[in-house]
Design a protein around this motif. Structure first.
Motif, mmCIF file in Angstrom:
data_model
loop_
_atom_site.group_PDB
_atom_site.id
_atom_site.type_symbol
_atom_site.label_atom_id
_atom_site.label_comp_id
_atom_site.label_asym_id
_atom_site.label_seq_id
_atom_site.Cartn_x
_atom_site.Cartn_y
_atom_site.Cartn_z
ATOM 1 N N VAL A 39 43.251 28.421 41.241
ATOM 2 C CA VAL A 39 44.016 28.911 42.385
ATOM 3 C C VAL A 39 44.333 30.374 42.095
ATOM 4 N N PRO A 40 44.020 31.290 43.021
ATOM 5 C CA PRO A 40 44.343 32.703 42.773
ATOM 6 C C PRO A 40 45.833 32.887 42.494
ATOM 7 N N PRO A 41 46.170 33.706 41.492
ATOM 8 C CA PRO A 41 47.566 33.826 41.068
ATOM 9 C C PRO A 41 48.400 34.798 41.903
ATOM 10 N N GLN A 42 48.176 34.848 43.197
ATOM 11 C CA GLN A 42 48.938 35.774 44.035
ATOM 12 C C GLN A 42 50.321 35.229 44.359
ATOM 13 N N THR A 43 50.429 33.915 44.453
ATOM 14 C CA THR A 43 51.711 33.287 44.744
ATOM 15 C C THR A 43 51.935 32.167 43.734
ATOM 16 N N ALA A 98 42.986 27.364 30.564
ATOM 17 C CA ALA A 98 42.557 28.650 31.098
ATOM 18 C C ALA A 98 41.277 29.054 30.385
ATOM 19 N N VAL A 99 40.344 29.634 31.147
ATOM 20 C CA VAL A 99 39.050 30.044 30.600
ATOM 21 C C VAL A 99 38.762 31.469 31.039
ATOM 22 N N MET A 104 49.276 30.517 34.341
ATOM 23 C CA MET A 104 49.128 31.978 34.303
ATOM 24 C C MET A 104 49.420 32.514 32.905
ATOM 25 N N LEU A 105 50.368 31.882 32.204
ATOM 26 C CA LEU A 105 50.647 32.284 30.825
ATOM 27 C C LEU A 105 49.410 32.069 29.957
ATOM 28 N N LEU A 106 48.747 30.934 30.133
ATOM 29 C CA LEU A 106 47.515 30.676 29.382
ATOM 30 C C LEU A 106 46.433 31.693 29.755
#
Length: 172
Positions: free
Chosen positions: A46-50, A30-31, A69-71
């Motif tokens: 990838v957008p984190p919507q789903t 993750a950046v 997403m955690l990162l």
């Protein structure tokens, strides 16, 4: 998706990981780019919507992986905390990035080997800063950012986690 479809998706991965255990070890990344006014722009593949399965667990790569997403949460929290601490310490930061990388062995996630833990085996956090501040001031800045970053401290000092199940009833 039903259980048969899931097994069909995961079977080739499980076979690959059994035959070549090293291929199951993936480094997720993750950046975030430091922004103005104590902000951070997170960069998502990838957008984190789903949320969905990671490709190494049978996903097709179009859904956000919760581990990634955690990162991203770590990067966002660390960057914003760093910005706040830099402001308080009057350390000018022209820009930079915060990068988190974590190693996951998907043999654990897929239940291939009970000897392989589920989850991150290691997480690394890097601060890449554009500043003229003295090295000792930058070192103190990072130390304080780590101390006051909620996500960093939560990962470092695992809290007690409680899980429960609640039955939902549907009225006719």
């Amino acid at each position: 998706m039903n259980s048969v479809q899931l097994r069909e998706l995961q079977a080739p991965l499980k076979n690959q990981f059994k035959d070549n255990p090293a291929s199951a070890l993936q480094t997720l990344r993750a950046v975030g780019t430091l922004g103005p006014d104590v902000t951070c722009e997170l960069i998502f593949s990838v957008p984190p919507q789903t949320a969905g399965l990671h490709p190494c667990a049978g996903g097709d790569g179009t859904k956000a992986c919760s581990a990634e997403m955690l990162l991203h949460a770590l990067v966002g929290c660390a960057a914003v905390t760093l910005g706040a601490v830099a402001t308080a310490m009057e350390i000018p930061i022209r820009g930079g990035q915060v990068v988190a990388e974590g190693d996951v062995d998907f043999r654990g996630t897929l239940g291939i080997s009970r000897d392989v833990p589920v989850g991150f085996q290691e997480i690394r956090l890097a601060f890449q800063l554009d500043t003229d501040a003295a090295p000792e001031k930058v070192e103190k800045l990072i130390e304080l950012a780590e101390r006051y970053c909620v996500v960093y401290q939560t990962l470092k000092n695992s809290p007690r986690v409680i899980s429960r199940s609640e039955r939902v009833t549907h009225e006719a």
